[in-house]
Enzyme design. Structure first.
Site, PDB file in Angstrom:
ATOM      1  N   SER A 218    -138.587  17.497 -40.443  1.00 48.15           N
ATOM      2  CA  SER A 218    -137.709  16.400 -40.018  1.00 48.15           C
ATOM      3  C   SER A 218    -137.784  15.261 -41.017  1.00 48.15           C
ATOM      4  O   SER A 218    -138.828  15.036 -41.653  1.00 48.15           O
ATOM      5  CB  SER A 218    -138.184  15.925 -38.643  1.00 48.15           C
ATOM      6  OG  SER A 218    -137.635  14.672 -38.346  1.00 48.15           O
TER       7      SER A 218
ATOM      8  N   TYR B  43    -144.829  12.855 -32.318  1.00 46.24           N
ATOM      9  CA  TYR B  43    -143.924  13.963 -32.666  1.00 46.24           C
ATOM     10  C   TYR B  43    -143.785  14.068 -34.187  1.00 46.24           C
ATOM     11  O   TYR B  43    -143.941  15.135 -34.779  1.00 46.24           O
ATOM     12  CB  TYR B  43    -142.538  13.760 -32.020  1.00 46.24           C
ATOM     13  CG  TYR B  43    -141.470  14.549 -32.729  1.00 46.24           C
ATOM     14  CD1 TYR B  43    -141.388  15.928 -32.558  1.00 46.24           C
ATOM     15  CD2 TYR B  43    -140.571  13.920 -33.612  1.00 46.24           C
ATOM     16  CE1 TYR B  43    -140.428  16.669 -33.245  1.00 46.24           C
ATOM     17  CE2 TYR B  43    -139.621  14.650 -34.292  1.00 46.24           C
ATOM     18  CZ  TYR B  43    -139.549  16.023 -34.105  1.00 46.24           C
ATOM     19  OH  TYR B  43    -138.616  16.748 -34.798  1.00 46.24           O
TER      20      TYR B  43
ATOM     21  N   LYS C 158    -145.019  17.067 -37.220  1.00 47.39           N
ATOM     22  CA  LYS C 158    -144.211  17.670 -38.292  1.00 47.39           C
ATOM     23  C   LYS C 158    -144.899  17.469 -39.641  1.00 47.39           C
ATOM     24  O   LYS C 158    -144.968  18.382 -40.471  1.00 47.39           O
ATOM     25  CB  LYS C 158    -142.808  17.056 -38.323  1.00 47.39           C
ATOM     26  CG  LYS C 158    -141.949  17.435 -37.122  1.00 47.39           C
ATOM     27  CD  LYS C 158    -141.527  18.888 -37.190  1.00 47.39           C
ATOM     28  CE  LYS C 158    -140.834  19.361 -35.941  1.00 47.39           C
ATOM     29  NZ  LYS C 158    -140.599  20.806 -35.892  1.00 47.39           N
TER      30      LYS C 158
HETATM   31  O1  LIG Z   1    -128.970   4.970 -26.858  1.00 49.26           O
HETATM   32  C1  LIG Z   1    -129.041   4.805 -28.086  1.00 49.26           C
HETATM   33  C2  LIG Z   1    -129.643   5.751 -28.932  1.00 49.26           C
HETATM   34  C3  LIG Z   1    -129.697   5.481 -30.282  1.00 49.26           C
HETATM   35  N1  LIG Z   1    -129.175   4.331 -30.785  1.00 49.26           N
HETATM   36  C4  LIG Z   1    -129.189   4.113 -32.232  1.00 49.26           C
HETATM   37  O2  LIG Z   1    -128.529   5.218 -32.839  1.00 49.26           O
HETATM   38  C5  LIG Z   1    -129.145   5.549 -34.087  1.00 49.26           C
HETATM   39  C6  LIG Z   1    -129.614   6.989 -34.018  1.00 49.26           C
HETATM   40  O3  LIG Z   1    -130.651   7.129 -33.062  1.00 49.26           O
HETATM   41  P1  LIG Z   1    -131.138   8.532 -32.527  1.00 49.26           P
HETATM   42  O4  LIG Z   1    -132.138   8.295 -31.451  1.00 49.26           O
HETATM   43  O5  LIG Z   1    -129.974   9.394 -32.206  1.00 49.26           O
HETATM   44  O6  LIG Z   1    -131.837   9.203 -33.803  1.00 49.26           O
HETATM   45  P2  LIG Z   1    -133.049   8.672 -34.697  1.00 49.26           P
HETATM   46  O7  LIG Z   1    -132.472   8.390 -36.054  1.00 49.26           O
HETATM   47  O8  LIG Z   1    -133.785   7.584 -34.077  1.00 49.26           O
HETATM   48  O9  LIG Z   1    -134.058   9.896 -34.714  1.00 49.26           O
HETATM   49  C7  LIG Z   1    -133.661  11.208 -35.016  1.00 49.26           C
HETATM   50  O10 LIG Z   1    -133.722  11.431 -36.399  1.00 49.26           O
HETATM   51  C8  LIG Z   1    -134.984  11.296 -36.992  1.00 49.26           C
HETATM   52  C9  LIG Z   1    -134.843  11.579 -38.460  1.00 49.26           C
HETATM   53  O11 LIG Z   1    -134.046  10.621 -39.080  1.00 49.26           O
HETATM   54  C10 LIG Z   1    -135.976  12.231 -36.334  1.00 49.26           C
HETATM   55  O12 LIG Z   1    -135.689  13.565 -36.695  1.00 49.26           O
HETATM   56  C11 LIG Z   1    -135.950  12.092 -34.820  1.00 49.26           C
HETATM   57  O13 LIG Z   1    -136.704  13.122 -34.256  1.00 49.26           O
HETATM   58  C12 LIG Z   1    -134.570  12.177 -34.284  1.00 49.26           C
HETATM   59  O14 LIG Z   1    -134.562  11.892 -32.888  1.00 49.26           O
HETATM   60  C13 LIG Z   1    -130.275   4.548 -34.270  1.00 49.26           C
HETATM   61  O15 LIG Z   1    -129.802   3.515 -35.067  1.00 49.26           O
HETATM   62  C14 LIG Z   1    -130.565   4.049 -32.853  1.00 49.26           C
HETATM   63  O16 LIG Z   1    -131.086   2.753 -32.821  1.00 49.26           O
HETATM   64  C15 LIG Z   1    -128.586   3.408 -29.968  1.00 49.26           C
HETATM   65  O17 LIG Z   1    -128.122   2.374 -30.429  1.00 49.26           O
HETATM   66  N2  LIG Z   1    -128.526   3.666 -28.639  1.00 49.26           N
END
Ligand SMILES: O=c1ccn([C@@H]2O[C@H](COP(=O)(O)OP(=O)(O)O[C@H]3O[C@H](CO)[C@H](O)[C@H](O)[C@H]3O)[C@@H](O)[C@H]2O)c(=O)[nH]1
Length: 510
Positions: A240, A265, A269
């Site tokens: 990841s 998590y 990885k």
């Molecule tokens: O309800 C939500 C959920 C997310 N976000 C925003 O949307 C973007 C993406 O968030 P995600 O939770 O969809 O994904 P992440 O980038 O935080 O994390 C994902 O990508 C990572 C690698 O970049 C890891 O692999 C991790 O396990 C995986 O969940 C972020 O800016 C987050 O702040 C919101 O505004 N509201």
């Protein structure tokens, strides 16, 4: 604020028109739908239930259920309607509770061709795993899936078989049990493993870290030990982008420093990556591709396969989908004061079918390395091997694996840590902000998505995008799907499967 999420609306009733009951008997045994606002430690309850069901007087783990799965081959299947038609015909001929596959798939798989070389896919019934199995079958690989079905569904594999017209050997088993693994390695002659099996909720991992270390690290350790014993030393590992922690460059490439990672998590990885670098350093026969995913989204364009997040989703797009379904009141945007185009967080979203072809490309790369090794031409410096031409396939996605231009980039050789351990980013290189995602989903669905800005989520970075040049150069891989495709496919999957694989398949045209 974050806590408001537990006050989500209950699920609205699903339209019953043109339904087909797609649940097989074995599905019913393993898949109990959780309420939308279920407790956060989803994994624990799921696992407990699973163990209770499987417990037998003599042993918890010795009862690997073996299924030889096969569907009537379908000539050129790609349409949901065609699938529905066949399932209806099938259901009318059988008792509804067994409509579909269950009876014909519970026989032993021991009738497999023992001379055949197989690829083992751990976690192959999950979201990314099942899409990858589909592309592997399209590329003519022979596949055995091992999955504990804690966060996966056999119906996904049934649909893969339908879409490809090919069969999959399925073994229900757990990578944390070395005995389960031994049995599979005794039964099949593997030449490579693609290792997806893991639990993956960032938030949950902070609550039950030991479960995460046990499943993801101990489970991987067992797998690698058994692989070593059976001299199966070709591996593609699902890593990841989270291993980069707060990246020191953007877009991030594979030379960036790793960690510190902010959650258990992510650390699992990183630890498994480190383990594999050590293994490769100790034994030049090991060939490992570490694939670092960015933000996987989307669904198969057929509308038959997609993601089924359990409970309240953590990730942005699954959350948006729940809002669109009316199960949650509005999207909460975590922060609008980042240094980005509109102040909201920017990520590199990648279509799950592109990720799947990334795995096929990595496997082809390992195959090339293996045959070079056999011919005795592998050297310590190990310049990249030619990526074999893709097999002719009718799917659009496999065309993203191109003939490799045979680069011998200094960058790539400097990345070879140990003998043959290569890391590749799988992303598009294009970043989208949260507001841009919401607007793309509004365009795809023709619906308004309510949202509100709340404070930043702890541990989030402002921007995370991939430099995936290396995967393009060395694997001959490039992503094909746009953000519009990702949104369209997710929405099609949602409309046709409002309750995922556990509910009816709806005949809902675009
Ligand atoms: O309800 C939500 C959920 C997310 N976000 C925003 O949307 C973007 C993406 O968030 P995600 O939770 O969809 O994904 P992440 O980038 O935080 O994390 C994902 O990508 C990572 C690698 O970049 C890891 O692999 C991790 O396990 C995986 O969940 C972020 O800016 C987050 O702040 C919101 O505004 N509201």
């Amino acid at each position: 604020m974050h806590n408001n999420r537990s006050n989500g609306h209950p699920s609205s009733p699903t339209s019953k028109r043109d339904q087909v009951d797609t649940l097989s008997h074995s599905h019913r045994q393993h898949h109990h739908r959780q309420p939308i606002n279920s407790a956060p430690c989803y994994y624990e309850s799921r696992k407990r239930k699973h163990i209770e069901q499987d417990q037998e007087p003599d042993s918890t783990h010795s009862n690997i259920r073996q299924h030889r799965r096969s569907l009537t081959p379908v000539p050129s299947p790609s349409q949901c309607d065609d699938y529905l038609l066949k399932r209806r015909r099938h259901s009318s001929q059988q008792d509804k509770s067994t409509a579909g596959y269950s009876q014909q798939h519970t026989s032993s798989y021991m009738d497999h061709n023992s001379k055949q070389r197989y690829v083992l896919v751990t976690g192959g019934a999950g979201y990314i795993g099942s899409h990858t199995v589909l592309e592997l079958l399209n590329a003519d690989y022979s596949i055995v899936v091992m999955d504990n079905l804690v966060n996966a569904n056999l119906e996904a594999l049934a649909r893969v078989e339908y879409l490809t017209g090919k069969s999959i050997y399925f073994v229900e088993g757990d990578i944390t049990c070395e005995k389960d693994l031994e049995k599979v390695f005794q039964a099949f002659h593997f030449w490579a493993v693609i290792h997806f099996a893991a639990i993956k909720a960032v938030g949950e991992s902070t609550q039950i870290p030991l479960e995460y270390y046990h499943n993801n690290v101990t489970g991987s350790l067992h797998l690698f030990r058994v692989m070593n014993r059976y001299k199966v030393k070709n591996l593609v590992f699902s890593s990841s982008a989270t291993v980069y922690g707060e990246p020191d460059m953007m877009p991030v490439n594979e030379t960036a420093s790793l960690g510190p990672v902010t959650n258990p998590y992510g650390r699992t990885k990183l630890f498994v990556e480190e383990m594999l670098r050590d293994v490769c350093a100790s034994d030049p026969d090991w060939n490992v591709c570490l694939l670092r995913f960015f933000n996987p989204v989307g669904a198969h364009p057929s509308g038959l396969m997609g993601e089924c997040p359990q409970g309240i989703p953590n990730n942005l797009l699954p959350y948006v989908i729940r809002v669109l379904q009316g199960h949650l009141p509005c999207v909460q945007i975590f922060g609008s004061d980042y240094d980005t185009v509109d102040g909201t967080g920017v990520r590199d979203y990648i279509h799950v079918c592109d990720l799947a072809t990334g795995h096929v490309a990595a496997l082809k790369r390992l195959e090339g390395e293996e045959s070079e090794g056999k011919r005795g031409v592998r050297s310590a410096s190990s310049s990249p091997s030619p990526t074999p031409q893709p097999s002719s396939s009718t799917t659009t996605a496999t065309s993203s694996i191109e003939s490799s231009p045979l680069p011998s980039s200094t960058r790539s050789s400097s990345l070879r840590q140990g003998g043959h351990c290569m890391a590749y980013n799988l992303g598009t290189g294009v970043g989208y902000s949260v507001l841009e995602i919401i607007s793309a989903m509004e365009k795809a669905t023709q619906k308004t998505i309510p949202y509100k800005i709340v404070e930043r989520r702890q541990g989030d970075v402002g921007v995370c995008t991939a430099d995936a040049t290396l995967a393009n150069l060395e694997l001959g891989w490039k992503p094909l799907y746009s953000m519009d495709d990702m949104c369209r496919d997710m929405w099609r999957w949602t409309r046709r499967n409002p309750n995922g694989y556990d509910g009816p398949l709806i005949d809902d045209d675009d």
